[in-house]
Scaffold this motif. Sequence first.
Motif, PDB file in Angstrom:
ATOM      1  N   ALA A 183       1.981 -12.396   3.304  1.00 22.49           N
ATOM      2  CA  ALA A 183       0.682 -11.738   3.410  1.00 22.49           C
ATOM      3  C   ALA A 183      -0.321 -12.608   4.166  1.00 22.49           C
ATOM      4  CB  ALA A 183       0.148 -11.402   2.015  1.00 22.49           C
ATOM      5  N   THR A 206      -3.073 -12.295  -9.324  1.00 21.59           N
ATOM      6  CA  THR A 206      -2.545 -11.012  -8.861  1.00 21.59           C
ATOM      7  C   THR A 206      -3.666 -10.103  -8.379  1.00 21.59           C
ATOM      8  OG1 THR A 206      -0.703 -11.189 -10.425  1.00 21.59           O
ATOM      9  CG2 THR A 206      -1.156  -9.013  -9.505  1.00 21.59           C
ATOM     10  N   VAL A 249       2.006  -8.446  -0.149  1.00 23.71           N
ATOM     11  CA  VAL A 249       1.318  -8.169  -1.412  1.00 23.71           C
ATOM     12  C   VAL A 249       2.259  -7.463  -2.379  1.00 23.71           C
ATOM     13  CG1 VAL A 249      -0.552  -6.863  -2.492  1.00 23.71           C
ATOM     14  CG2 VAL A 249      -0.974  -8.105  -0.367  1.00 23.71           C
ATOM     15  N   MET A 290      -4.946 -10.941  -5.015  1.00 21.16           N
ATOM     16  CA  MET A 290      -4.081 -10.600  -3.890  1.00 21.16           C
ATOM     17  C   MET A 290      -4.586  -9.344  -3.174  1.00 21.16           C
ATOM     18  SD  MET A 290      -1.607 -12.694  -3.198  1.00 21.16           S
ATOM     19  CE  MET A 290      -0.364 -11.716  -2.342  1.00 21.16           C
TER      20      MET A 290
END
Length: 314
Positions: free
Chosen positions: A133, A244, A283, A247
């Motif tokens: 990513a 998370t 991701v 992200m």
Amino acid sequence: MTSLNRAGRSIYLLFFVGIIAISFSSIFVRWSTADVAVIAMYRLFLTNLLMLPFVWKFRHEMMRLNFRQWALLLASGVMLALHFLLWMGSLRLTSVASSTVILALEPILILAGSVWLFKAKINRMMIIGMGIALLGSIIIGAGDFQLAGTALRGDILSLLGTIAVAVHMLLGQFLRAGLSAFSYNFWVFFVAACTLAVYNLVNGHPFGGYAASEWGIFLLLAIVPTIFGHYLFNWLLQYMNATTVSMGVLGEPVFSSLLAWMLLGESLNGLQMSAGVVIIFGVWIFIRYGKTKPQPIPSDAPLAGKGPVEPTVV
């Protein structure tokens, strides 16, 4: 399909909605001619105003915070104010692609902080997903990075704003363990707005006299990237860890660049569009193979179809 699978899909859907919402932020800021500190201040004050109808339900929790919670809320709010001030300021000096791609450093900063503060566990696939990513993010912004003049100052402001929001998210993970999303968001947004108000007062920025179109932009910023974006991400901290959730910012360069191309006329080539696909893939790998999975949504949550709809879910 089990209830856990349904809950997980709902969480991922909301996560995607948040990514789309925050991507509009840079567009709205570019449309406004007001000072960025004024834009950010009214963005947050209007968000609090929209939340007022729901304050009564949470009044007891909101006023029964201990000293540690108040201190962390104050710090988190100030960091959020700094993020808006610095990042939104960068949009006046550099391109949307360059500014948003620097935000891609946020998950790395939060991951490092989570390992240090929360003893978070990471695996090889999570690192690979983040790396993919980040590579896509760099490709999107590479053509716009400039190492001189106002563009360099804009990139530095974006970097400092990224550090500020990473601290804000880590403090939020501490606070969300004992506070509802509504209480946390209301106070953090209020502290950030007041911090920006003091800044505007000291610097002599006018608090009024803006055209109706400007007030419309302030309101759009409150509804779309703040409630549907930041507010939603803060709510997701209850079900996903801060790394998370952060992200999601890696998807912002993709959609912000597309929106800037469509609405602002900024350049976007085929390589950058392909990089967007790479970002989304990275991701997905990070979330799919992360050790921390979304927690099931409680039966009294609005997504479960029971109880009143709370603004934390909007």
